[in-house]
Design an enzyme around this catalytic site. Structure first.
Site, short mmCIF file in Angstrom:
data_model
loop_
_atom_site.label_atom_id
_atom_site.label_comp_id
_atom_site.label_asym_id
_atom_site.label_seq_id
_atom_site.Cartn_x
_atom_site.Cartn_y
_atom_site.Cartn_z
N SER A 3 -23.97 -37.95 -27.41
CA SER A 3 -22.63 -38.52 -27.41
C SER A 3 -22.63 -39.85 -28.16
CB SER A 3 -22.13 -38.66 -25.96
OG SER A 3 -20.76 -38.93 -25.92
N LYS B 53 -24.49 -41.02 -31.82
CA LYS B 53 -24.05 -41.86 -32.94
C LYS B 53 -25.11 -42.93 -33.20
CE LYS B 53 -19.42 -41.73 -30.78
NZ LYS B 53 -18.89 -40.46 -31.21
N HIS C 96 -19.80 -30.59 -23.40
CA HIS C 96 -20.39 -31.84 -23.85
C HIS C 96 -21.49 -32.26 -22.87
CE1 HIS C 96 -20.15 -35.63 -26.14
NE2 HIS C 96 -20.23 -36.28 -24.99
#
Length: 418
Positions: free
Chosen positions: A251, A255, A397
């Site tokens: 998540s 990044k 997710h």
């Protein structure tokens, strides 16, 4: 401190037919219009251009590595996981003085007579959430209060132990011959919009500054900087093969792992799990989470300049396929989940596709060597025989054992000659 979780807005785009037309920046076309045709031109000219653009417009410039980072091993348990592993915790002091910034690394590693490769990762809560083993120290830094993680009044408790273990198959990783090294990301910078008054940022303010400048580091760049300091430690740890460290993140921390891998070429392999907007997904698609939404919900993650591209993605001089390109020719793996449309699985997949030309410039394979790939990601199909790996799995997710099996297989493939 407070933290607000913002739900997906009702006007988020999830219809491919309604996406705007766009043109992606060409990673192999220099700012002066000349094409990149050699590895030397990429390394010496084009890559520095792209990296500087990401610094200025997306993540912000981070400080140089400190002249000295001090380390202190807290303990070592050679009989962890019922004798299957060695467990250690190490304090890494990022800033010394009356208000030091200290991060604690948890290390699980196999018994071995030679240095072992490792996965280095940031976690969303303290190291005590990784497994339920009682010897792991409770983290005392600020955390988001949440009942399911046992966080009370922003503090970890005994009830926190093992609450994130489903994401960290420690025994599997150790049995495959790897060390797992985790750090709570809030040790570096609390994940809250406090105008950068806590964590690492205040220690690097210039005279007269109250917060980072518009082109200076947000929280993602700070977390990535902290990962590099973790690697500093692993380089002096004789039990770890620091030449074969994979940086992993999920998540927002996916990044972070991508930016850490782009920023620090010492990371031998980079893994992004469900990283979405500002990670692996193409910003220009505006699918699911958009640049405006992420900057509105989490204004501290990126540098302030990134807000210029709210509802204005085409004006940004870079897009996320170029972030993956910055990692070339090192291996990178991107993973998506079919029920995680907010993170735009197809946009993550396409970033891998459009990073391909840079990898092929180095003679490495991208999605099968010839670059011929399906036009859509296929659920359950794993692309792992090339230097860019990808899969789209069933589910939401999250991080699952299925994900970890692919990452371990990918690392085996690229590290087997070590």
């Amino acid at each position: 401190m407070s933290f607000e979780v913002v739900a997906a807005p009702p006007d988020a785009l999830y219809d491919e037919d309604k996406l705007p037309a766009f043109t992606l920046p060409d990673p192999l076309l220099c700012e002066d219009g000349t094409p990149v045709t050699t590895q030397e031109e990429w390394v010496n000219k084009r890559r520095p251009e792209i990296f500087k653009l990401f610094e200025e417009h997306v993540y912000g410039r981070a400080p140089q590595a400190p002249a000295k980072v001090s380390f202190k091993q807290l303990y070592e348990d050679k009989n962890a996981l019922d004798g299957k592993a060695i467990r250690r915790e190490v304090e890494i002091t990022l800033v010394d003085g009356p208000e030091p910034v200290v991060m604690t690394m948890l290390i699980y590693q196999p018994h071995s007579d030679k240095p072992v490769p490792a996965f280095l990762a940031l976690s969303f809560y303290g190291n005590e959430t990784i497994t339920s083993e009682p010897g792991i120290r409770l983290n005392t830094n600020w955390m988001r209060s949440t009942d399911d993680k046992g966080i009370v009044d922003h503090k970890s408790t005994e009830a926190s132990r093992g609450t994130a273990s489903s994401r960290w198959p420690v025994e599997m990783i150790v049995e495959r011959g790897y060390a797992l090294c985790t750090i709570y990301y809030g040790d570096i910078d609390p994940d809250v919009d406090d105008d950068f008054q806590n964590g690492i940022h205040p220690h690097f303010k210039k005279p007269g500054q109250t917060k980072p400048a518009a082109d200076e580091w947000g929280s993602i760049a700070a977390w990535a900087w902290g990962l590099s300091r973790g690697l500093d430690y692993l380089e002096v740890d004789e039990t770890i093969d620091a030449k074969h460290v994979s940086v992993f993140g999920h998540s927002r921390l996916g990044k972070t792992s991508l930016w850490a891998g782009a920023s620090d070429p010492r990371f031998a392999l980079v893994i992004s799990n469900n990283s979405g907007c500002g990670g692996a997904a193409l910003s220009r698609r505006r699918y699911g989470e958009s640049v405006k939404r992420i900057n509105t919900s989490f204004p501290h993650w990126f540098c302030d300049n990134f807000t210029k591209y709210n509802d204005n993605e085409d004006a940004c001089p870079v897009d996320q396929h170029e972030l993956i390109s910055l990692i070339a020719p090192r291996p990178v793996y991107v993973a998506s989940a079919v029920d995680d449309q907010w993170a735009d699985p197809k946009g993550e997949f396409l970033s891998c596709v459009y990073a391909g030309p840079v990898y092929r410039l180095f003679g490495t394979s991208s999605f099968g060597g010839g670059g011929l790939i399906p036009g859509e990601p296929v659920v359950g199909h794993v692309i792992n025989s090339s230097t860019i790996g990808y899969h789209l799995r069933e589910g939401k997710h999250d991080v699952t054992d299925f994900d970890w099996v692919q990452y371990l297989d990918f690392a085996d493939r690229h590290f087997k000659a070590r």
